[in-house]
Scaffold this motif. Structure first.
Motif, short mmCIF file in Angstrom:
data_model
loop_
_atom_site.label_atom_id
_atom_site.label_comp_id
_atom_site.label_asym_id
_atom_site.label_seq_id
_atom_site.Cartn_x
_atom_site.Cartn_y
_atom_site.Cartn_z
N ASP A 1 -0.68 7.47 -14.29
CA ASP A 1 -1.61 7.57 -13.16
C ASP A 1 -1.38 8.82 -12.32
OD1 ASP A 1 -2.64 5.13 -14.02
OD2 ASP A 1 -1.23 4.00 -12.78
N ARG A 2 -0.59 9.75 -12.85
CA ARG A 2 -0.40 11.07 -12.26
C ARG A 2 0.05 10.99 -10.80
NH1 ARG A 2 -5.37 14.56 -15.06
NH2 ARG A 2 -4.81 14.01 -17.21
N GLY A 3 0.97 10.06 -10.56
CA GLY A 3 1.60 9.97 -9.25
C GLY A 3 0.89 9.12 -8.23
N GLN A 4 -0.40 8.84 -8.42
CA GLN A 4 -1.13 8.03 -7.45
C GLN A 4 -1.18 6.59 -7.95
OE1 GLN A 4 -5.13 9.24 -6.48
NE2 GLN A 4 -5.03 8.27 -4.47
N THR A 5 -0.12 5.86 -7.63
CA THR A 5 0.00 4.50 -8.13
C THR A 5 1.00 3.74 -7.27
OG1 THR A 5 0.29 3.24 -10.18
CG2 THR A 5 1.90 4.96 -9.75
N GLY A 6 1.21 2.47 -7.61
CA GLY A 6 2.11 1.63 -6.84
C GLY A 6 3.48 1.50 -7.47
N ARG A 7 4.26 0.57 -6.96
CA ARG A 7 5.60 0.30 -7.47
C ARG A 7 5.77 -1.20 -7.69
NH1 ARG A 7 5.02 4.90 -7.65
NH2 ARG A 7 6.42 6.62 -7.10
N MET A 8 6.55 -1.53 -8.68
CA MET A 8 6.91 -2.91 -9.00
C MET A 8 8.37 -3.12 -8.65
SD MET A 8 4.91 -2.99 -12.68
CE MET A 8 5.76 -1.51 -13.24
N ASP B 1 0.52 -0.44 -20.79
CA ASP B 1 0.02 -1.74 -20.36
C ASP B 1 -0.70 -1.62 -19.01
OD1 ASP B 1 -0.30 -4.44 -19.52
OD2 ASP B 1 1.36 -5.03 -20.83
N PRO B 2 -2.01 -1.88 -18.95
CA PRO B 2 -2.74 -1.73 -17.69
C PRO B 2 -2.34 -2.74 -16.63
CG PRO B 2 -4.14 -2.74 -19.36
CD PRO B 2 -2.89 -2.30 -20.07
N ARG B 3 -1.56 -3.75 -16.99
CA ARG B 3 -1.08 -4.72 -16.01
C ARG B 3 0.09 -4.18 -15.20
NH1 ARG B 3 0.77 -9.46 -19.64
NH2 ARG B 3 1.51 -7.63 -20.81
N LEU B 4 0.56 -2.98 -15.55
CA LEU B 4 1.76 -2.42 -14.94
C LEU B 4 1.45 -1.08 -14.30
CD1 LEU B 4 4.16 -3.15 -17.94
CD2 LEU B 4 3.81 -4.58 -15.91
N PHE B 5 2.16 -0.75 -13.22
CA PHE B 5 2.04 0.58 -12.62
C PHE B 5 2.80 1.59 -13.48
CE2 PHE B 5 1.71 -2.03 -8.62
CZ PHE B 5 0.41 -1.66 -8.29
N SER B 6 2.25 2.81 -13.57
CA SER B 6 2.91 3.89 -14.30
C SER B 6 2.71 5.19 -13.55
CB SER B 6 2.35 4.03 -15.72
OG SER B 6 2.82 5.21 -16.34
N HIS B 7 3.79 5.76 -13.05
CA HIS B 7 3.73 7.03 -12.33
C HIS B 7 3.17 8.14 -13.21
CE1 HIS B 7 4.97 10.01 -9.32
NE2 HIS B 7 5.40 10.74 -10.34
N ARG B 8 3.60 8.18 -14.45
CA ARG B 8 3.16 9.26 -15.33
C ARG B 8 1.71 9.07 -15.76
NH1 ARG B 8 6.34 12.58 -19.93
NH2 ARG B 8 7.57 12.99 -18.07
N PRO C 1 -6.09 2.68 -6.28
CA PRO C 1 -5.06 2.94 -7.30
C PRO C 1 -3.83 2.06 -7.14
CG PRO C 1 -5.07 4.69 -5.66
CD PRO C 1 -6.28 3.83 -5.38
N TYR C 2 -3.72 1.36 -6.00
CA TYR C 2 -2.56 0.51 -5.75
C TYR C 2 -2.83 -0.96 -6.08
CZ TYR C 2 -1.97 4.71 -2.96
OH TYR C 2 -1.91 6.02 -2.55
N GLN C 3 -4.00 -1.24 -6.60
CA GLN C 3 -4.38 -2.62 -6.89
C GLN C 3 -3.45 -3.24 -7.92
OE1 GLN C 3 -8.44 -2.94 -8.15
NE2 GLN C 3 -8.46 -5.17 -8.09
N SER C 4 -2.91 -4.46 -7.64
CA SER C 4 -3.09 -5.11 -6.35
C SER C 4 -1.74 -5.41 -5.69
CB SER C 4 -3.88 -6.41 -6.52
OG SER C 4 -3.17 -7.37 -7.31
#
Length: 244
Positions: A226-233, A217-224, A26-29
């Motif tokens: 991805d329900r919290g399991q994601t990265g940060r930009m 946009d799937p090129r970007l992380f989204s906390h909401r 879920p953190y890719q990449s």
């Protein structure tokens, strides 16, 4: 090379995407936060790649608390709050995002800033407060250039009545009823930020928008999304060692 989203802001800057790193799952990449559950070694390599894109400068970052405190800094470090300003050439400022808006500021008399603005930061006035600090330094805030990075769009950000009441109290009626969910509203944070910028006297030709929705946009992380399991930009900005 790490891909960066940029705007006409006339100093070194950029907004990362989720592309160009080594994280997996879920953190890719290109996840840039070790606080999300990702492998710290992979995060460190991702961060190294981003800093390399700016020439490995010293950097100042934040322990973000969804508030409105803005620090004036002269050197590297980690500061608790949601905004940074500096007049130090060669010092890279960074803020982390995954739906909240990153704001980058530049004043032609030698100042840059980076702000993290979620709904609490917007309604609390982090942008107006940062511009007040600019004025306190003897600079005209109306000369500030402002870049708004990617954030959750107004068509995707559902909130409840308690949030829209806060925005009404702040004079920011930038929401509409959600036609698919009675009692819920769609809140446009970018519109609220643009309204605050206009009220502060910033000129439209000096306001730059990336215009991408993190949720869509799937090129970007989204906390909401991805329900919290994601990265940060990161949103990043730096005064060059020599201004043109």
């Amino acid at each position: 090379m790490v891909p960066l989203l940029t705007t006409p802001l006339p100093v070194p800057h950029g907004f990362t995407t989720r592309e160009g790193g080594v994280s997996q799952g879920p953190y890719q990449s290109l996840n840039l936060s070790a606080a999300t559950g990702d492998d710290p070694e992979r995060v460190a390599e991702n961060q190294r790649r981003v800093l390399a894109a700016f020439g490995h400068p010293p950097a100042a970052g934040l322990r973000q608390v969804h508030g409105t405190e803005v620090h004036l800094v002269e050197g590297p470090g980690t500061f608790e709050g949601d905004g940074l300003l500096t007049r130090t050439p060669g010092l890279l400022l960074r803020v982390g995002i995954a739906d909240c808006y990153p704001l980058l500021l530049y004043h032609p008399e030698g100042l840059v800033g980076a702000l993290h603005a979620g709904w609490r930061g917007v309604v609390g006035g982090i942008l107006p407060k940062a511009l007040e600090r600019v004025a306190a330094l003897g600079l005209d805030p109306r000369d500030v250039h402002l870049a708004l990075g990617p954030g959750i769009g107004g068509g995707c950000y559902q909130v409840g009545e308690e949030v829209v009441e806060r925005f009404l109290e702040a004079g920011l009626p930038t929401f509409t009823p959600d036609p698919k969910a009675p009692g819920k509203y769609l809140l446009d944070l970018e519109k609220a930020l643009l309204l605050q910028a206009e009220r502060a006297g910033l000129k439209g030709e000096r306001i730059y928008r990336v215009g991408l929705c993190t949720h869509c946009d799937p090129r970007l992380f989204s906390h909401r999304r991805d329900r919290g399991q994601t990265g940060r930009m990161w949103g990043l900005v730096m005064l060059p060692l020599r201004l043109r």
